[in-house]
Design an enzyme around this catalytic site. Structure first.
Site, mmCIF file in Angstrom:
data_model
loop_
_atom_site.group_PDB
_atom_site.id
_atom_site.type_symbol
_atom_site.label_atom_id
_atom_site.label_comp_id
_atom_site.label_asym_id
_atom_site.label_seq_id
_atom_site.Cartn_x
_atom_site.Cartn_y
_atom_site.Cartn_z
ATOM 1 C CB CYS A 103 -0.918 -0.034 1.221
ATOM 2 S SG CYS A 103 -1.791 1.491 1.546
ATOM 3 C CB CYS A 106 0.283 1.711 4.121
ATOM 4 S SG CYS A 106 -1.441 1.202 4.039
#
Length: 196
Positions: A103, A106
């Site tokens: 991600c 993230c």
């Protein structure tokens, strides 16, 4: 090992594309009728083939799997349930940070989340990688559908949630929930000193 990892990534992307039947929005019906599932599959495989050209070390350096100092990594549902019970029973402050290695947002917000344990030493941050098999049932129960997702607990109760990598909102939530009165007094004193 790299080949197997890339195969898994491509198969996950393919499953996602087929499951969600992602198709471009086209107003020209002649063009739209030519788009088939097989062309969608080919496009998905082609777009994910870029990852096969990355070396293991390059893709590893982008990982959000390792935790910052002061961040507790949670690996199993049993571990998560024990921690959640302790936070609730002992009325603790905590942040549960749901993330994934692949991600991008993230990876962007991960260092900022890691700094929270330094900024707020009375708050424990728990990091949960959503791709771990041992935690899938818990994620379903909590309805974690996007990453990054952060659950904020104040005095053992879930008080807020953040979905996405919105740093401004993250800072607002943590200051609202975890900034102590002494922090406000220090901030006020700093303002008074700097105005003289």
């Amino acid at each position: 090992m790299v080949g197997a990892r890339n195969l898994i990534v491509r198969s996950m992307a393919l499953r996602h594309a087929i499951k969600n039947t992602v198709r471009p929005f086209l107003t020209n019906t002649k063009i739209h009728s030519r788009i088939t599932n097989s062309s969608l599959i080919a496009a998905t495989i082609a777009s994910s083939s870029y990852s096969s050209h990355l070396s293991f070390h390059q893709s590893r350096s982008l990982s959000s799997a390792s935790a910052s100092p002061g961040v507790v990594v949670v690996n199993t549902a049993e571990e998560f349930n024990k921690i959640l019970s302790k936070v609730q029973d002992d009325s603790l402050h905590a942040i549960f940070y749901f993330t994934a290695v692949w991600c991008g947002p993230c990876r962007f917000i991960s260092p900022i989340v890691g700094e929270l344990s330094t900024k707020y030493p009375n708050v424990t941050t728990y990091k949960i990688d959503i791709d771990q098999e041992a935690i899938q049932d818990t994620l379903s129960r909590l309805q974690i559908t996007s990453v990054p997702t952060l659950h904020f607990f104040q005095n053992g109760k879930k008080t807020d949630e953040l979905v996405g990598a919105d740093v401004t909102r993250l800072n607002h939530i943590t200051e609202k929930l975890f900034k102590t009165e002494s922090d406000f007094e220090v901030g006020t004193a700093d303002v008074r000193l700097s105005t003289k």
